[in-house]
Design an enzyme around this catalytic site. Structure first.
Site, mmCIF file in Angstrom:
data_model
loop_
_atom_site.group_PDB
_atom_site.id
_atom_site.type_symbol
_atom_site.label_atom_id
_atom_site.label_comp_id
_atom_site.label_asym_id
_atom_site.label_seq_id
_atom_site.Cartn_x
_atom_site.Cartn_y
_atom_site.Cartn_z
ATOM 1 N N PRO A 1 36.800 21.567 -72.189
ATOM 2 C CA PRO A 1 36.310 21.247 -70.872
ATOM 3 C C PRO A 1 37.103 20.113 -70.270
ATOM 4 C CG PRO A 1 35.072 20.062 -72.497
ATOM 5 C CD PRO A 1 36.318 20.580 -73.131
ATOM 6 N N GLU A 2 37.709 20.383 -69.151
ATOM 7 C CA GLU A 2 38.240 19.289 -68.353
ATOM 8 C C GLU A 2 37.467 19.345 -67.042
ATOM 9 O OE1 GLU A 2 42.544 18.987 -68.335
ATOM 10 O OE2 GLU A 2 42.662 20.077 -70.209
#
Length: 257
Positions: free
Chosen positions: A2-3
């Site tokens: 997850p960014e």
DNA sequence: CTTAATGTTCCCCA
DNA sequence: TTGGGGAACATTAA
């Protein structure tokens, strides 16, 4: 996994289910997923679901829940719990599984929201970003990954932003002109906004709360492209290590100064 | 068997 | 205080 764009996509796909719902029961299935007492959450109502950098913050009528997705964390609405389900949150209208294969993620119950990270790259101005960058002295990619510098950029989007800005990942921040530093911010912000429009990048197992993959990986220009031809100049994309992270760049298009 | 993976944190050294 | 370097965490896939 997850960014910023992936966290934003998860938030958008989860918010409608959670806001206004009351938590009836919470179960932590792994000792390392949380140090909090799950019983504290029962009976609280979810007032909001928002992104904080690459993390996800649930605002409750009493307190906050901060979800760190680590490398492989996912928040899944009404999915069947499986062997990697580390936490289960039951609400009046459904349930959320926090699945996390590698267990680098966590879920913490807090009395006040966190405020320790740097500015959001989509909120700060290019001038302020450039000023912050130029008062540091380190390799620019390392700084982009520092969540206290800006919150939300990770390994994929750091490489992609630097390529789009024509800056070498090992360029010293002190030696980047103000104009190029502003250009880096503009490139990063446009990149992140476009990635959000494509619902994030699914390179291995990222999915949103509905289990849907993103499509921005098809628009990656350097990340994971070692040996392929640069779309701008045809040179072979190279892979080096910067700050212990695999780093992909074009040796011809990306300049150190 | 070895290496690498969308992340963070802790430790030691200059 | 800032920056560099490395190890650790847990699990899978190539």
């Amino acid at each position: 996994m997850p960014e910023l764009p992936e966290a934003e996509t998860i938030v958008r796909s989860l918010r409608g289910h959670l806001e206004g719902a009351r938590i009836t029961r919470v179960e932590f299935r792994s000792a390392r997923v949380s140090k909090s007492d799950p019983a504290r959450l029962a009976g609280t109502t979810v007032a909001g679901v928002n992104r904080y950098g690459k993390q996800i913050l649930w605002e409750l009528d009493r307190g906050w829940v901060l979800v760190k997705l680590g490398m492989t964390g996912a928040l899944l609405w009404n999915s069947e719990p499986g062997p990697y389900t580390r936490a289960l949150v039951e609400l009046t209208n459904g349930h959320v599984c926090f699945d996390d294969i590698r267990q680098f993620g966590s879920l913490s119950v807090m009395a006040t929201p966190p405020n320790t990270l740097g500015p959001d790259p989509l909120e700060i101005t290019s001038a302020a970003f450039a000023q912050r960058l130029r008062q540091r002295d380190t390799e620019v990619k390392k700084l982009l990954l520092d969540q206290k510098f800006v919150r939300g950029i990770g390994n994929i989007y750091a490489d992609e932003a630097l390529f789009r800005a024509g800056i070498h990942p090992k360029a010293r921040t002190r030696q980047i002109s103000a104009a190029r530093a502003r250009g880096l911010h503009l490139a990063a912000a446009e990149l992140l906004r476009t990635a959000i429009e494509h619902r994030g990048s699914s390179i291995s197992d990222y999915v949103d709360a509905g289990g849907e993959r993103g499509s921005f990986q098809s628009l990656h220009l350097v990340y994971g492209k070692e040996g392929e031809s640069c779309r701008t100049c045809g040179s072979a994309i190279r892979r080096i290590v910067v700050g212990q992270r695999g780093t992909h760049f074009c040796p011809r298009c990306q300049k150190r100064t």
